[in-house]
Scaffold this active site. Structure first.
Site, PDB file in Angstrom:
ATOM      1  N   SER A   1       0.855  -1.185   0.000  1.00  0.00           N
ATOM      2  CA  SER A   1       0.000   0.000   0.000  1.00  0.00           C
ATOM      3  C   SER A   1       0.890   1.232   0.000  1.00  0.00           C
ATOM      4  O   SER A   1       1.813   1.335   0.821  1.00  0.00           O
ATOM      5  CB  SER A   1      -0.911   0.010   1.229  1.00  0.00           C
ATOM      6  OG  SER A   1      -1.747   1.147   1.226  1.00  0.00           O
TER       7      SER A   1
ATOM      8  N   HIS B   1      -2.049   7.393  -4.963  1.00  0.00           N
ATOM      9  CA  HIS B   1      -2.312   6.200  -4.159  1.00  0.00           C
ATOM     10  C   HIS B   1      -2.167   4.983  -5.050  1.00  0.00           C
ATOM     11  O   HIS B   1      -2.568   5.002  -6.222  1.00  0.00           O
ATOM     12  CB  HIS B   1      -3.729   6.253  -3.579  1.00  0.00           C
ATOM     13  CG  HIS B   1      -4.266   4.919  -3.165  1.00  0.00           C
ATOM     14  ND1 HIS B   1      -5.195   4.226  -3.915  1.00  0.00           N
ATOM     15  CD2 HIS B   1      -3.987   4.145  -2.093  1.00  0.00           C
ATOM     16  CE1 HIS B   1      -5.478   3.091  -3.308  1.00  0.00           C
ATOM     17  NE2 HIS B   1      -4.760   3.016  -2.204  1.00  0.00           N
TER      18      HIS B   1
ATOM     19  N   ASN C   1      -2.148   0.463  -4.552  1.00  0.00           N
ATOM     20  CA  ASN C   1      -2.012  -0.737  -3.739  1.00  0.00           C
ATOM     21  C   ASN C   1      -2.355  -1.951  -4.577  1.00  0.00           C
ATOM     22  O   ASN C   1      -3.150  -1.873  -5.530  1.00  0.00           O
ATOM     23  CB  ASN C   1      -2.886  -0.673  -2.487  1.00  0.00           C
ATOM     24  CG  ASN C   1      -4.330  -1.030  -2.754  1.00  0.00           C
ATOM     25  OD1 ASN C   1      -4.708  -2.209  -2.719  1.00  0.00           O
ATOM     26  ND2 ASN C   1      -5.157  -0.028  -3.039  1.00  0.00           N
ATOM     27  N   THR C   2      -1.740  -3.059  -4.248  1.00  0.00           N
ATOM     28  CA  THR C   2      -2.132  -4.355  -4.809  1.00  0.00           C
ATOM     29  C   THR C   2      -2.054  -5.379  -3.686  1.00  0.00           C
ATOM     30  O   THR C   2      -1.245  -5.250  -2.760  1.00  0.00           O
ATOM     31  CB  THR C   2      -1.229  -4.796  -5.984  1.00  0.00           C
ATOM     32  OG1 THR C   2       0.155  -4.708  -5.604  1.00  0.00           O
ATOM     33  CG2 THR C   2      -1.465  -3.927  -7.213  1.00  0.00           C
TER      34      THR C   2
ATOM     35  N   GLY D   1      -7.275  -6.041  13.265  1.00  0.00           N
ATOM     36  CA  GLY D   1      -6.208  -5.864  14.240  1.00  0.00           C
ATOM     37  C   GLY D   1      -4.877  -5.504  13.640  1.00  0.00           C
ATOM     38  O   GLY D   1      -3.823  -5.850  14.196  1.00  0.00           O
ATOM     39  N   GLY D   2      -4.882  -4.789  12.519  1.00  0.00           N
ATOM     40  CA  GLY D   2      -3.634  -4.387  11.883  1.00  0.00           C
ATOM     41  C   GLY D   2      -2.936  -3.278  12.646  1.00  0.00           C
ATOM     42  O   GLY D   2      -3.447  -2.744  13.636  1.00  0.00           O
ATOM     43  N   ASN D   3      -1.757  -2.908  12.177  1.00  0.00           N
ATOM     44  CA  ASN D   3      -0.977  -1.847  12.791  1.00  0.00           C
ATOM     45  C   ASN D   3      -1.635  -0.501  12.479  1.00  0.00           C
ATOM     46  O   ASN D   3      -1.737  -0.102  11.318  1.00  0.00           O
ATOM     47  CB  ASN D   3       0.456  -1.892  12.251  1.00  0.00           C
ATOM     48  CG  ASN D   3       1.333  -0.822  12.870  1.00  0.00           C
ATOM     49  OD1 ASN D   3       1.238   0.343  12.513  1.00  0.00           O
ATOM     50  ND2 ASN D   3       2.189  -1.235  13.775  1.00  0.00           N
TER      51      ASN D   3
END
Length: 295
Positions: free
Chosen positions: A115, A129, A131-132, A275-277
């Protein structure tokens, strides 16, 4: 043949590619910093700093993968840019599983991806921006895309950005560009503002044609195309002077950009719900923005 690969091999190949793309893009951006001779040329060239993070599964407290944040701030050209990669696994909550394909049958998941969001010093250089990602539940698919976000749009830049991604799409599917451009236009729209977030690009999700290698090749092409066209657009404008009024326009534009990311962006929701950073998830927010008084 793609059918010869196990899902573990597929996820490993995808994760390895996202690391490679991260390294390539960071190299391109640092080269831009070195070559800048514009209004901020007195600053030291920006450099990425990396920080690893680990994720703990919300359901059982066990390790659930992690990622690496690569952040550059205060550069000559890039005011703030993050190029983050992650590979996480765990179990969706029952409520969130209902919105993810295949998770209603089994809530376990694996997700790996890259990202990128770049906010520029100059209002004349478009933000961007990209992301893949590769997602695995009881099903598996690729998603991603790239979109241009210029506070001061330039028709030539917009045309060149779209032409580059049309070329990438046309190499893999006759209808890809029309479908994925439309999807981007519809997705990156701010309903409460009644306007698009930027100049568009392509956006795709749920890509599984039955040929994993072909889908993976397209996803790689999206990343490589980005790393060709976007640095070219940056170099086109990075040495131009800008005015205080143009900076003001940029800061107000960033406010609208932040609104979309906090209210509507599915990637933000996915990261927070799994619950990611938090710092990595909110990396997309600009370092400075404005919301002028309506009165």
């Amino acid at each position: 043949m793609s059918d010869a690969l196990t899902i573990e091999q597929k996820t490993a190949e995808a994760a390895d590619w996202f690391r490679t793309l991260r390294d390539n893009v960071c190299g391109s951006f640092e080269a831009i910093e070195d070559d800048n001779e514009g209004p901020k040329a007195d600053l030291a060239p920006g450099r990425f700093k990396r920080q690893m993070w680990e994720r703990t599964n919300q359901a059982d407290g066990k390790p659930g993968g992690g990622g690496v944040m690569s952040i550059m701030t205060g550069g000559r050209v890039f005011e703030k840019v993050g190029v983050n990669i992650s590979s996480v696994h765990g179990t969706f909550t029952p409520e969130f599983a209902k919105s993810i394909p295949g998770a209603d049958e089994d809530p376990r998941f694996f997700a790996t991806g890259i990202s990128l969001v770049a906010h520029m010093q100059s209002p004349r250089v478009p933000a961007v921006h990209m992301n893949t990602r590769f997602i695995v539940t009881t099903k598996h698919w690729f998603g991603g895309g790239a979109d241009l976000n210029a506070p001061l749009p330039v028709a030539e830049d917009t045309a060149d950005f779209h032409a580059a991604f049309k070329g990438a799409c046309d190499r893999h599917g006759d209808d890809y560009y029309a479908r994925f451009k439309k999807w981007c236009d519809e997705y990156f729209y701010i309903p409460h503002r009644g306007k698009a977030r930027g100049e568009g690009g392509i956006f795709y999700d749920g890509l599984n044609t039955g040929d994993w290698q072909a889908d993976f090749a397209f996803t790689r092409d999206v990343g490589e195309t980005f790393n060709t066209i976007y640095p070219a657009l940056v170099r086109r404008h990075m040495n131009e002077d800008w005015t205080a009024d143009e900076r003001e326009t940029q800061l107000v534009y960033r406010g609208h950009y932040a609104e979309f990311n906090l209210v509507y962006d599915r990637g933000t929701t996915f990261g927070l719900k799994t619950g990611g950073n938090v710092d990595a998830i909110l990396m997309s927010l600009p370092p400075e923005a404005k919301w002028p008084s309506p009165i």
